[in-house]
Design a protein around this motif. Structure first.
Motif, mmCIF file in Angstrom:
data_model
loop_
_atom_site.group_PDB
_atom_site.id
_atom_site.type_symbol
_atom_site.label_atom_id
_atom_site.label_comp_id
_atom_site.label_asym_id
_atom_site.label_seq_id
_atom_site.Cartn_x
_atom_site.Cartn_y
_atom_site.Cartn_z
ATOM 1 N N GLU A 68 48.585 38.031 39.246
ATOM 2 C CA GLU A 68 47.331 37.727 39.925
ATOM 3 C C GLU A 68 46.291 38.839 39.736
ATOM 4 O O GLU A 68 45.101 38.574 39.618
ATOM 5 N N LEU A 69 46.740 40.082 39.695
ATOM 6 C CA LEU A 69 45.803 41.209 39.588
ATOM 7 C C LEU A 69 45.281 41.388 38.174
ATOM 8 O O LEU A 69 44.195 41.922 37.981
ATOM 9 N N TYR A 77 40.490 44.275 43.072
ATOM 10 C CA TYR A 77 40.748 42.847 43.251
ATOM 11 C C TYR A 77 40.184 42.375 44.591
ATOM 12 O O TYR A 77 39.523 41.335 44.668
ATOM 13 N N ALA A 78 40.420 43.156 45.643
ATOM 14 C CA ALA A 78 39.904 42.798 46.969
ATOM 15 C C ALA A 78 38.377 42.789 46.974
ATOM 16 O O ALA A 78 37.760 41.903 47.579
ATOM 17 N N ARG A 79 37.761 43.771 46.310
ATOM 18 C CA ARG A 79 36.287 43.801 46.237
ATOM 19 C C ARG A 79 35.752 42.543 45.550
ATOM 20 O O ARG A 79 34.769 41.959 45.983
ATOM 21 N N ARG A 80 36.407 42.134 44.476
ATOM 22 C CA ARG A 80 35.952 40.935 43.762
ATOM 23 C C ARG A 80 36.142 39.667 44.595
ATOM 24 O O ARG A 80 35.280 38.788 44.586
ATOM 25 N N LEU A 81 37.253 39.581 45.318
ATOM 26 C CA LEU A 81 37.459 38.430 46.196
ATOM 27 C C LEU A 81 36.392 38.382 47.288
ATOM 28 O O LEU A 81 35.853 37.320 47.596
ATOM 29 N N LEU A 82 36.075 39.526 47.851
ATOM 30 C CA LEU A 82 35.048 39.593 48.877
ATOM 31 C C LEU A 82 33.694 39.187 48.320
ATOM 32 O O LEU A 82 32.953 38.425 48.948
ATOM 33 N N GLN A 84 33.115 37.191 45.818
ATOM 34 C CA GLN A 84 33.146 35.737 45.598
ATOM 35 C C GLN A 84 32.957 34.998 46.916
ATOM 36 O O GLN A 84 32.236 33.999 46.970
ATOM 37 N N ALA A 85 33.592 35.482 47.967
ATOM 38 C CA ALA A 85 33.459 34.831 49.273
ATOM 39 C C ALA A 85 32.032 34.918 49.788
ATOM 40 O O ALA A 85 31.505 33.957 50.343
#
Length: 89
Positions: A68-69, A77-82, A84-85
């Motif tokens: 996944e990473l 990864y968390a920054r990119r998910l945030l 996108q949200a």
């Protein structure tokens, strides 16, 4: 364990008992963590406790090979998910 996972914000994933090879992510984390601990000189529990935040930060900022990473660090990864949200909102 469920309460701890909720409090610390991680997801608990159950595996088949007595099948360590099915738990490769956790096994790899333990190996990496032990290697990182060996980089530092510490003698007491207090010294170790003082090092842990630095080690966790280093671990979360280094690239990971998990599917996944895809080579990203957990923090990236968390920054990119945030991001996108936020864009989706």
């Amino acid at each position: 364990m469920t309460d701890l996972a909720t409090e610390l914000g991680f997801r608990q994933v159950r595996i088949s008992p007595r099948r360590a090879k099915t738990n490769g992510i956790a096994e790899r984390f333990v190996r990496t963590f032990r290697e990182m601990l060996a980089w530092y000189a510490w003698q007491t529990v207090e010294e170790l406790l003082a090092l842990l935040p630095k080690i966790v930060d280093e671990y979360n900022n280094r690239p990971h090979r998990g599917k996944e990473l895809n080579g990203l660090s957990p923090n990236e990864y968390a920054r990119r998910l945030l991001a996108q949200a936020i864009q989706a909102a």
